[in-house]
Design a protein around this motif. Structure first.
Motif, PDB file in Angstrom:
ATOM      1  N   THR A 237       0.839  -1.129  -0.091  1.00  0.00           N
ATOM      2  CA  THR A 237      -0.086  -0.019  -0.151  1.00  0.00           C
ATOM      3  C   THR A 237       0.943   1.210   0.032  1.00  0.00           C
ATOM      4  O   THR A 237       2.074   1.296   0.243  1.00  0.00           O
ATOM      5  N   ARG A 262      -1.281  -3.112 -13.095  1.00  0.00           N
ATOM      6  CA  ARG A 262      -2.831  -2.514 -12.154  1.00  0.00           C
ATOM      7  C   ARG A 262      -2.041  -2.101 -10.971  1.00  0.00           C
ATOM      8  O   ARG A 262      -2.575  -0.863 -10.494  1.00  0.00           O
ATOM      9  N   THR A 263      -1.372  -2.875 -10.084  1.00  0.00           N
ATOM     10  CA  THR A 263      -1.178  -2.638  -8.985  1.00  0.00           C
ATOM     11  C   THR A 263       0.022  -1.507  -9.047  1.00  0.00           C
ATOM     12  O   THR A 263       0.126  -0.517  -8.073  1.00  0.00           O
ATOM     13  N   ARG A 266      -1.701   1.764  -9.165  1.00  0.00           N
ATOM     14  CA  ARG A 266      -2.263   2.135  -8.133  1.00  0.00           C
ATOM     15  C   ARG A 266      -1.312   2.771  -7.037  1.00  0.00           C
ATOM     16  O   ARG A 266      -1.737   3.796  -6.282  1.00  0.00           O
TER      17      ARG A 266
END
Length: 394
Positions: A237, A262-263, A266
C-alpha cells in the motif's frame, strides 16, 4: 517346457532387448545428425564438443529434452569445456523444439490452467531459489549482491563496477531527487535500496518474498531511510514517486502481468515513473524450460514484447525500451568465475550434484543470451506521459 514353448519364451524375452538396442541406436544417430547441424562433434576436439560418458544419454535426451540433458549432466553422463557455446549452438538451430516436447506437455497444461504465482505460490520462488543460502550468493555476486544483469557498455572492468553502473543508469533514467519515495519490487538482498538511499537521498520501501533476503537486506540498510518488507507486491500500500522492479517480473507469470501493472499504477503518483528491468523472450509462450522449472526457477516464465505491451496498455505510456541482453553474457560468466573460485569452501555444504547443477544453470543461461534467444529489457513507463517528452538515458 517343450522345445516350441522354450523357443517362444526365448523370442518374447529377447524382444525388449532388441527393441532397446534399436531405440538407443536411433537416438544416437539422431543426436549425431542434430549436433552436426550445430557444428558439434561427439567426443570431438573443439571446446564446445560434448564428451559422452554414458551411451544412455542419447535416448534420455530424445525422450526428455532439456530435462534429460540437464539431469544427465548432474549425473555425470556428459561434460563439455564450453557449455555456454554448446548451448548457444543448440539454440541457434532450435534444437529444444526438436526433442523432448512430450515431457513439456504436462507442465504446459498445468501452467495454462492454473495460476501458479498467486497466494502462497508467490512465495515458492523465494523458498526454493533465493533462500538456499546467503553464503552462496555472497560468494557468487558483487559486493552489493545484485542478482540481475550488470551494465558493461559504459566501460566497466569488474563486476562491482558494472553493477554500480547499472544502478546509476536506473537512477538517471528515473531522475531521482532527494526526498522521493521509491518502491523496489523484488528488492533482493537490499543492495539497490542501499545504493539509492545513500547516493540519491531517497526513501525506499523494498519488498521481497524471500525470508533470507529480507533479513540480510534489513541488516545492510540499517540506519538508512529504507523499509524492507516480506510481502507479495499485491499486498503493498501507499503512493510512491518512483517504482523499480529489477529481476522480479520473471516470477510474476503471464496470468498476473495485468495485475502487476494495475498494482503498479495504483501505487505510483500521477507524475511518477516506473522502471521495469526483466529478462524477456523473443516469442510469447506460456511455459518454461523443463529443467529450469524443476531445478532452478519454479513457477517462472519469461515475458515477450506482445505480452508486456498488452499488460500495460491503457495504464501506462511507454517512454523508453532499452535492450542490453548481451551484457548478461559477461555478467553470468563473472558469476560463474566467482562460483568456481568459491566452491572449495562451499563444497561440503552443497555437494557435487549441486555443483554440477549450478554450473550448468549459469553457463546454460549465458549460452541463451549468446544465441540471442533471451533478452534483457529496461522499460520506463509513465502514467500519463512525461510532459515535454522523456529523454532516453544510456
Amino acid at each position: 517346457m517343450t522345445e516350441r514353448e522354450l523357443a517362444s519364451h526365448t523370442t518374447v524375452s529377447s524382444t525388449p532387448s532388441t527393441t532397446s538396442r534399436i531405440l538407443h541406436r536411433f537416438a544416437h544417430d539422431y543426436a549425431v545428425q542434430l549436433l552436426n547441424t550445430a557444428g558439434i562433434t561427439i567426443n570431438g576436439s573443439q571446446p564446445w564438443d560434448i564428451r559422452v560418458h554414458d551411451e544412455r544419454l542419447y535416448l534420455r535426451c530424445l525422450l526428455h529434452g532439456s530435462l534429460g540433458l540437464g539431469e544427465a549432466y548432474m549425473d555425470g553422463w556428459w561434460d563439455c569445456d564450453a557449455i555456454d557455446e554448446f548451448i548457444c549452438r543448440l539454440l541457434q538451430i532450435q534444437a529444444p523444439v526438436q526433442v523432448g516436447w512430450l515431457v513439456n506437455l504436462p507442465l504446459w497444461i498445468d501452467i495454462r490452467w492454473r495460476n501458479r504465482q498467486r497466494g502462497k505460490g508467490a512465495f515458492v520462488i523465494g523458498q526454493c531459489h533465493y533462500d538456499i543460502g546467503n553464503d552462496l550468493y555472497a560468494a557468487m555476486l558483487d559486493r552489493r549482491m545484485i542478482y540481475s544483469c550488470a551494465y558493461w557498455d559504459g566501460g566497466a572492468r569488474t563486476l562491482d563496477e558494472a553493477q554500480e553502473a547499472k544502478l546509476d543508469l536506473i537512477a538517471r533514467k528515473l531522475d531521482l531527487q532527494p526526498g522521493m519515495r521509491v518502491l523496489d519490487i523484488g528488492c533482493g538482498w537490499g543492495g539497490t535500496a542501499q545504493y539509492l538511499a545513500e547516493r540519491y537521498g531517497v526513501h525506499v520501501v523494498g519488498i521481497t518474498v524471500s525470508k533470507e533476503q529480507a533479513e540480510l537486506a534489513r541488516d545492510r540498510c540499517r540506519g538508512l531511510p529504507v523499509d524492507i518488507r516480506l510481502e507479495d507486491y499485491r499486498q503493498t500500500t501507499g503512493v510512491f514517486d518512483r517504482i523499480i522492479s529489477v529481476g522480479m517480473f520473471e516470477h510474476v507469470g503471464y496470468r498476473n502481468y495485468r495485475t502487476f501493472m494495475r498494482t503498479a499504477r495504483r501505487l505510483l503518483a500521477d507524475d511518477g515513473l516506473l522502471l521495469l528491468h526483466t529478462i524477456g523472450s523473443n516469442v510469447a509462450y506460456q511455459g518454461r524450460d523443463a529443467w529450469i522449472e524443476r531445478y532452478i526457477f519454479p513457477n517462472s516464465m519469461l515475458p515477450s514484447p506482445r505480452l508486456l505491451t498488452a499488460a500495460f496498455e491503457g495504464l501506462f505510456v511507454l517512454e523508453d525500451w532499452h535492450n542490453f541482453g548481451v551484457n548478461y553474457v559477461a555478467t553470468l560468466k563473472a558469476w560463474h568465475t566467482n562460483f568456481e573460485q568459491a566452491w572449495p569452501r562451499l563444497a561440503q555444504r552443497y555437494g557435487e550434484r549441486f555443483y554440477r547443477m549450478w554450473r550448468l544453470y549459469l553457463l546454460m543461461s549465458a549460452g541463451s543470451f549468446m544465441a540471442r534467444a533471451s533478452q534483457l529489457w529496461q522499460l520506463v513507463l509513465s502514467p500519463r506521459g512525461v510532459r515535454g517528452g522523456y529523454r532516453s538515458v544510456r
